[in-house]
Write a protein that holds these residues in place. Sequence first.
Motif, PDB file in Angstrom:
ATOM      1  N   ASN A 250      48.472  17.609  54.051  1.00 46.48           N
ATOM      2  CA  ASN A 250      48.606  18.810  53.223  1.00 46.48           C
ATOM      3  C   ASN A 250      49.530  19.817  53.907  1.00 46.48           C
ATOM      4  N   THR A 251      50.506  20.339  53.166  1.00 49.74           N
ATOM      5  CA  THR A 251      51.556  21.182  53.755  1.00 49.74           C
ATOM      6  C   THR A 251      51.846  22.356  52.829  1.00 49.74           C
ATOM      7  N   ARG A 252      52.132  23.519  53.435  1.00 49.71           N
ATOM      8  CA  ARG A 252      52.534  24.706  52.677  1.00 49.71           C
ATOM      9  C   ARG A 252      53.996  25.031  53.009  1.00 49.71           C
ATOM     10  N   TYR A 253      54.809  25.209  51.986  1.00 47.76           N
ATOM     11  CA  TYR A 253      56.223  25.520  52.142  1.00 47.76           C
ATOM     12  C   TYR A 253      56.468  26.973  51.702  1.00 47.76           C
ATOM     13  N   TYR A 254      57.076  27.767  52.606  1.00 50.75           N
ATOM     14  CA  TYR A 254      57.364  29.179  52.333  1.00 50.75           C
ATOM     15  C   TYR A 254      58.856  29.359  52.032  1.00 50.75           C
ATOM     16  N   LEU A 255      59.171  30.218  51.039  1.00 52.26           N
ATOM     17  CA  LEU A 255      60.551  30.617  50.759  1.00 52.26           C
ATOM     18  C   LEU A 255      60.610  32.143  50.877  1.00 52.26           C
ATOM     19  N   THR A 256      61.479  32.627  51.777  1.00 50.11           N
ATOM     20  CA  THR A 256      61.596  34.057  52.060  1.00 50.11           C
ATOM     21  C   THR A 256      63.015  34.518  51.721  1.00 50.11           C
ATOM     22  N   ALA A 257      63.124  35.592  50.925  1.00 48.00           N
ATOM     23  CA  ALA A 257      64.429  36.151  50.544  1.00 48.00           C
ATOM     24  C   ALA A 257      64.516  37.581  51.063  1.00 48.00           C
TER      25      ALA A 257
END
Length: 476
Positions: A250-257
């Motif tokens: 199980n993995t969490r992917y973050y996108l930061t702008a």
Amino acid sequence: MKDIRAPLNLLITLILLLIVLACSLGSGQPSKPTVAIASPKTGSSFTLNQEVIVQSVAADPKGITRVELWVDGQAVYIEAVAPPATSYAANQPWTPTIPGSHVIEVRAYNADNTPTDSAQIIVTVTKAVDEAASAAANTPADSATASSSLIPTTLPTSIPAKIPDTAIPSPTVPPPTPPPTPVPTVPPTPFPTPQIKFWLDYPTLTCSQQSTGLHWSVADGTEVFLSVDDPQGGHLVSPQGEEEVAPTANTRYYLTAKGPGGVNQVYNDVTVQPPTSPLPPSWATGPDHTYVGQTPACEYARINLLTDFCGGHAVFSPDGSEVAVMALDRLYVINTAGTQVRELIVPPGYSPGGDIVWSPQAEYIAYVYNDNGTLKVGVTRRDGTASSDLWVINPEGITDWPRWTTDQRLLVTSGPVQPIENVYAVSLSGPSVEIRPVTRCETYELSTNVERQQYYPWGPGRVWVGGSTAIYPSDY
């Protein structure tokens, strides 16, 4: 003749700022942006409602992103620079509506949103000359002169020596000038917060779908970062993009702008379902099965080899004609009738330490031994006639629980058996050995384990899937 002083001042200011910018790049030290006002000069004078163009030049190695014009502590004009430029010349208008002295400031910001030390000048604003009011101020003197010319020098006796009041006109007073209508100050337009769209092809992964695509689209952001299980850091990506990922857990992917309007962050979770192994076939001992501890081979081992391991560490060959047994720090093969015995070649210092399992074609025997407190797995041929037929698996670490597959591969476990990465598949081909980690969702058809090899005929084999809840292939 056209006044060329303002463009010349602007050019000189730009050259000076470029020199400062070059020095900043050469020093390698972080610094603030720089800004200078080229026109007007401090001390300049303007009239009410006269548009003033403030010319300035800003520079920064990281790029100028906006330039702000402030008058008397109020922002009156904000100019965004896109894309960012290492040097930028701005022409920003201001119309004064109040007479007196005014402080003009210019502030610039770089790509890190770091402001400059503001550049300031002071100018004076005066009222325009009212020509009508000036003409009215001269009217009384002229009227008096005109009136005096109408009075005769000799008055008749019948006319009273008194000039009527109506003979002298009153001076004309101009109407009062209304005060100027104040022009409201327009507040600066705020920069929008970055907007993010972030989605997955498959939020849940299985053995039939082991990867998923990440997709994103970012507006009003100058920098975009993608990170895994950590909201900080990550690697730089384009504002619009995609990436294929294949996590095994199980993995969490973050996108930061990040942008002039602030920072925004979203995330998506990918769930990895563990594979399942098929239920093992049912099997139970019965009168038609022979237990190895009741064979003449084990009786021979107890009497002649002085071993108590025959029941727990002795197993039948696939055809039931022989029994492999540990005794006297040796590995022996005895025929079931207990009339023939041969010693197999084992590593130096061999000490029985665990299970013995036959390969399904009876060509090899795998066994666990204790090497000065470290468990290892050895493999030798059934006849044990030559030292070249001996293999030692993973001699530098603890290795245990050998288990054969039906296609003559050996599964062994190195160290604690929690992560799937600790299970290895060993392929034997002549004197060479190929060892590689078992990966998630690999399926193996297992041969009979040591417990079922203690009975003849053997119990049926089972199926094991890498990464399944049945972690131990030796127990399944």
